[in-house]
Design a protein around this motif. Structure first.
Motif, PDB file in Angstrom:
ATOM      1  N   VAL A 346      49.632   6.934  19.231  1.00 20.29           N
ATOM      2  CA  VAL A 346      50.857   7.129  18.457  1.00 20.29           C
ATOM      3  C   VAL A 346      52.059   6.518  19.176  1.00 20.29           C
ATOM      4  O   VAL A 346      52.902   5.849  18.558  1.00 20.29           O
ATOM      5  CB  VAL A 346      51.082   8.622  18.171  1.00 20.29           C
ATOM      6  CG1 VAL A 346      52.463   8.861  17.556  1.00 20.29           C
ATOM      7  CG2 VAL A 346      49.996   9.151  17.233  1.00 20.29           C
ATOM      8  N   SER A 349      52.134   2.825  18.615  1.00 24.30           N
ATOM      9  CA  SER A 349      52.262   2.380  17.215  1.00 24.30           C
ATOM     10  C   SER A 349      53.731   2.424  16.816  1.00 24.30           C
ATOM     11  O   SER A 349      54.155   3.189  15.949  1.00 24.30           O
ATOM     12  CB  SER A 349      51.403   3.268  16.313  1.00 24.30           C
ATOM     13  OG  SER A 349      50.056   3.285  16.742  1.00 24.30           O
ATOM     14  N   THR A 350      54.536   1.571  17.437  1.00 27.53           N
ATOM     15  CA  THR A 350      55.992   1.678  17.331  1.00 27.53           C
ATOM     16  C   THR A 350      56.522   1.400  15.930  1.00 27.53           C
ATOM     17  O   THR A 350      57.436   2.080  15.459  1.00 27.53           O
ATOM     18  CB  THR A 350      56.657   0.732  18.332  1.00 27.53           C
ATOM     19  OG1 THR A 350      56.124  -0.593  18.158  1.00 27.53           O
ATOM     20  CG2 THR A 350      56.378   1.176  19.765  1.00 27.53           C
ATOM     21  N   THR A 353      55.606   4.459  13.679  1.00 26.23           N
ATOM     22  CA  THR A 353      56.411   5.657  13.944  1.00 26.23           C
ATOM     23  C   THR A 353      57.883   5.441  13.593  1.00 26.23           C
ATOM     24  O   THR A 353      58.583   6.405  13.282  1.00 26.23           O
ATOM     25  CB  THR A 353      56.282   6.085  15.413  1.00 26.23           C
ATOM     26  OG1 THR A 353      56.610   4.983  16.258  1.00 26.23           O
ATOM     27  CG2 THR A 353      54.863   6.553  15.711  1.00 26.23           C
ATOM     28  N   HIS A 356      57.800   6.209  10.077  1.00 23.77           N
ATOM     29  CA  HIS A 356      57.395   7.600   9.850  1.00 23.77           C
ATOM     30  C   HIS A 356      57.635   8.391  11.136  1.00 23.77           C
ATOM     31  O   HIS A 356      56.686   8.732  11.859  1.00 23.77           O
ATOM     32  CB  HIS A 356      55.926   7.673   9.451  1.00 23.77           C
ATOM     33  CG  HIS A 356      55.585   6.916   8.213  1.00 23.77           C
ATOM     34  ND1 HIS A 356      55.768   7.434   6.948  1.00 23.77           N
ATOM     35  CD2 HIS A 356      55.083   5.654   8.056  1.00 23.77           C
ATOM     36  CE1 HIS A 356      55.379   6.535   6.048  1.00 23.77           C
ATOM     37  NE2 HIS A 356      54.966   5.449   6.693  1.00 23.77           N
ATOM     38  N   PRO A 357      58.882   8.705  11.452  1.00 17.15           N
ATOM     39  CA  PRO A 357      59.168   9.396  12.721  1.00 17.15           C
ATOM     40  C   PRO A 357      58.509  10.768  12.823  1.00 17.15           C
ATOM     41  O   PRO A 357      58.319  11.281  13.923  1.00 17.15           O
ATOM     42  CB  PRO A 357      60.697   9.518  12.714  1.00 17.15           C
ATOM     43  CG  PRO A 357      61.111   9.323  11.289  1.00 17.15           C
ATOM     44  CD  PRO A 357      60.109   8.420  10.685  1.00 17.15           C
ATOM     45  N   GLU A 358      58.126  11.359  11.678  1.00 22.51           N
ATOM     46  CA  GLU A 358      57.449  12.657  11.736  1.00 22.51           C
ATOM     47  C   GLU A 358      56.145  12.558  12.511  1.00 22.51           C
ATOM     48  O   GLU A 358      55.718  13.526  13.151  1.00 22.51           O
ATOM     49  CB  GLU A 358      57.162  13.179  10.319  1.00 22.51           C
ATOM     50  CG  GLU A 358      58.378  13.199   9.398  1.00 22.51           C
ATOM     51  CD  GLU A 358      58.425  11.964   8.504  1.00 22.51           C
ATOM     52  OE1 GLU A 358      58.677  12.146   7.304  1.00 22.51           O
ATOM     53  OE2 GLU A 358      58.200  10.853   9.018  1.00 22.51           O
ATOM     54  N   LEU A 359      55.494  11.390  12.445  1.00 20.77           N
ATOM     55  CA  LEU A 359      54.227  11.209  13.157  1.00 20.77           C
ATOM     56  C   LEU A 359      54.444  11.317  14.666  1.00 20.77           C
ATOM     57  O   LEU A 359      53.679  11.979  15.369  1.00 20.77           O
ATOM     58  CB  LEU A 359      53.616   9.859  12.800  1.00 20.77           C
ATOM     59  CG  LEU A 359      52.306   9.502  13.513  1.00 20.77           C
ATOM     60  CD1 LEU A 359      51.201  10.481  13.144  1.00 20.77           C
ATOM     61  CD2 LEU A 359      51.888   8.074  13.177  1.00 20.77           C
ATOM     62  N   ALA A 360      55.488  10.664  15.162  1.00 24.55           N
ATOM     63  CA  ALA A 360      55.788  10.729  16.591  1.00 24.55           C
ATOM     64  C   ALA A 360      56.157  12.139  17.011  1.00 24.55           C
ATOM     65  O   ALA A 360      55.734  12.621  18.068  1.00 24.55           O
ATOM     66  CB  ALA A 360      56.913   9.757  16.931  1.00 24.55           C
ATOM     67  N   ARG A 361      56.922  12.835  16.179  1.00 23.28           N
ATOM     68  CA  ARG A 361      57.314  14.206  16.525  1.00 23.28           C
ATOM     69  C   ARG A 361      56.094  15.121  16.564  1.00 23.28           C
ATOM     70  O   ARG A 361      55.983  15.999  17.424  1.00 23.28           O
ATOM     71  CB  ARG A 361      58.350  14.720  15.521  1.00 23.28           C
ATOM     72  CG  ARG A 361      59.723  14.068  15.654  1.00 23.28           C
ATOM     73  CD  ARG A 361      60.792  14.893  14.946  1.00 23.28           C
ATOM     74  NE  ARG A 361      60.604  14.869  13.496  1.00 23.28           N
ATOM     75  CZ  ARG A 361      61.164  13.987  12.683  1.00 23.28           C
ATOM     76  NH1 ARG A 361      61.958  13.037  13.182  1.00 23.28           N
ATOM     77  NH2 ARG A 361      60.959  14.037  11.384  1.00 23.28           N
ATOM     78  N   THR A 489      48.529  13.415   7.727  1.00 21.07           N
ATOM     79  CA  THR A 489      49.724  13.129   8.520  1.00 21.07           C
ATOM     80  C   THR A 489      50.861  12.685   7.605  1.00 21.07           C
ATOM     81  O   THR A 489      50.693  12.594   6.386  1.00 21.07           O
ATOM     82  CB  THR A 489      49.444  12.023   9.552  1.00 21.07           C
ATOM     83  OG1 THR A 489      49.298  10.770   8.857  1.00 21.07           O
ATOM     84  CG2 THR A 489      48.176  12.310  10.344  1.00 21.07           C
TER      85      THR A 489
END
Length: 569
Positions: A346, A349-350, A353, A356-361, A489
């Motif tokens: 994750v 996978s810049t 993310t 979809h910043p929720e994935l990073a969070r 996700t």
């Protein structure tokens, strides 16, 4: 095309032990202690894809293999990618060469295949793995440092008969010990009247150590057993969510129709487990790539996924193959990685993310993984013949269990036949972090406690040893339920599988990984308009909860938790 209602074939179940066992099992089934299929509409509808959809599954452990087989069996084009040169993850097997030059196949630690691992056994049955490759253990013994000890083989397999038998004759869980508890009602409400939603709402913000304190377990035999079982879930009682441990007790004991004895692998996992599963997947059209690491996932220009992979040494592509980074196109992706691996992918996978910043969070919120240690020793003497093949320990910290390998595994038995002595494996499920960071010191502690727990080995000379400490078991910290990820996700088409994924069925450990893979496959099948695959488990709610009128308890809890709505599970 439709199929009939799913039927569980229990070919790996424990054979009945006489008329009494059959009667107890029958009566338990009458009150609801039996396997439950939890997916609505399983196999009721279209079953086959047209072969146009491609899926990359990252991670070749039980979660990834489960997802891959379920998808490939439905006509989906599947590619399973594994970083290591072997399949299995935490259930993998690999060769090691010891100091004397001998080569042995070892695992990441002994695994008991409990009989309520229904989804795992379904995979094995479909891959034509014979039950004889996974015999039933002779006994499962719990030994305390104060001299108390008992085996579990003699108890009835099903609740409530096992509980009643233990109340009569267990040195740990008898009525005398129960009367010493401060709040038996708290244990009753949490365990016997288990409801998944209510337990999570009431106990997630509490540690298992605090729940044990409220029940008044300290100094009782219940404390020893609850600590032994709680620690065997790779968790430390002071920091793990009580809701997670209560769910696991429900799965393994209070609602388990199969008993606490388990099967074990008589050869090694590569021969008995991963070879057959890989062949089964490939017979369905799936592709397996070993020695290949998924490093990032992005979107390509066509709106599909571009899965960046790195070919590493020792993979299927061969020693002479050019290694480097390449990209695989896929319509859907399943990340069936351990927590450290998922965080790495994750983070790399810049572009994904950023969109979809929720994935990073969600990845950042995952709890740090827990350590565990395994030491296998080849010694010049055997333990007492009356010892069980597997013993869980209380009061011998940091040593949690001892496996007498030459009583179980053929290769270890052959070694003893040629050399004499014995082969023993020592486990520390969640050793203190400071010990885990000093493996040599931790190994010395474990060997010293082996000699204390099995005093007949006090003078044993260790001829060979293999030790390792890993940090890849998921953590379930106090208050962590809200951030525990689910299968889906924030990125459409990107799914998660693994023993850290939150599911709506009571499963854990290896069975949790397998069930999460089925759940990820079902999410993809739903998008294709296909019927889902079944997921089997023990009953989702406590037996007494279901027997009471309306599913409600006879006494309300104190506080707001008493007003929680009933679960629809």
């Amino acid at each position: 095309m439709t199929d009939r209602r799913p039927v569980l074939v229990r070919s790996f179940s424990r054979p009945p032990r006489g008329v009494g066992d059959r009667v107890a099992t029958f009566l338990a089934e009458r009150i609801g202690i039996r396997p439950v299929q939890s997916v609505a509409g399983a196999r009721d509808g279209p079953l086959r894809a047209d072969g146009a959809t491609s899926v990359v599954v990252a991670g070749g452990g039980l979660a990834g293999m489960s997802a891959a087989i379920r998808l490939a069996s439905r006509g989906v084009r599947v590619r399973l990618i594994e970083r290591e040169s072997y399949l299995g993850g935490k259930v993998g097997a690999f060769p090691v060469r010891l100091a004397d030059g001998e080569q042995h196949v070892v695992e990441h630690g002994f695994h008991g295949f409990f009989l309520q691992y229904y989804n795992l056994y379904e995979l094995l049955r479909e891959a034509r793995v014979p039950a004889s490759d996974f015999p039933l253990v002779d006994d499962y013994v719990i030994q305390a440092a104060d001299g108390r000890s008992e085996g579990l083989r003699g108890y009835p397999r099903t609740p409530p008969w096992n509980v009643l038998a233990m109340a009569r004759r267990s040195p740990f869980l008898n009525m005398r010990e129960a009367r010493r508890m401060k709040s038996f009602a708290t244990m009753r409400d949490a365990f016997v009247l288990y409801d998944p939603d209510e337990v999570r709402a009431r106990w997630d913000a509490t540690s298992f150590a605090e729940l044990s304190r409220r029940m008044g377990l300290e100094g009782t035999g219940f404390d020893a057993i609850f600590r032994v079982f709680g620690h065997s879930f790779f968790s430390e009682s002071a920091s793990v969510s009580a809701a997670e441990i209560v769910k696991n007790f429900h799965f393994f004991f209070f609602a388990n129709p199969e008993g606490l004895l388990f099967r074990y692998c008589r050869t090694d996992f590569e021969q008995a487990l991963w070879g057959p599963l890989r062949r089964h997947l490939e017979s369905l059209g799936g592709v397996v790539e070993l020695g290949t690491e998924v490093v990032a996932v992005e979107r390509n220009g066509a709106g599909r996924f571009a899965v960046r992979v790195l070919d590493a040494a020792g993979g299927d592509r061969g020693e002479g193959a050019e290694r480097g980074e390449r990209s695989l196109a896929a319509d859907e992706v399943v990340l069936a990685l351990d927590v450290p691996g998922l965080k790495r992918v994750v983070a790399a996978s810049t572009a994904l993310t950023a969109a979809h910043p929720e994935l990073a969070r969600a990845a950042d919120a995952l709890a740090p993984p827990q350590p565990y240690a395994v030491v296998r020793v080849w010694g010049d003497r055997d333990c007492l013949p009356g010892r069980a093949s597997f013993t869980s320990l209380f009061g011998y910290e940091p040593l949690d269990s001892v496996t007498v390998y030459h009583r179980l595994q053929e290769a270890s038995r052959d070694w003893v036949a040629g050399h004499g002595g014995g082969v023993f494996e020592l486990h520390a499920y969640t050793p203190p972090a400071e010990d885990a960071r000093d493996p040599e010191h931790l190994e010395a502690l474990l060997v010293a406690q082996l000699r204390r727990a099995f005093p007949e080995l006090d003078g044993m000379r260790i001829l060979q040893r293999h030790a390792r400490v890993r940090w890849d078991f998921p953590g379930f910290p106090v208050g962590g339920a809200a951030s525990q990820p689910r299968t889906s996700t924030a990125v459409p088409g990107l799914h998660l599988a693994g023993d850290f994924v939150r599911l709506d069925v009571p499963v854990a450990l290896m069975e949790g990984a397998v069930a999460s893979g089925v759940a990820a496959a079902n999410a993809i099948l739903a998008g294709l308009g296909l019927a889902p695959e079944p997921i089997w488990s023990v009953p989702p709610r406590g037996v007494l909860r279901r027997l009471l009128p309306g599913g409600r308890r006879g006494r309300a809890h104190h506080g707001a938790a008493a007003r929680l709505p009933e679960s629809t599970a």
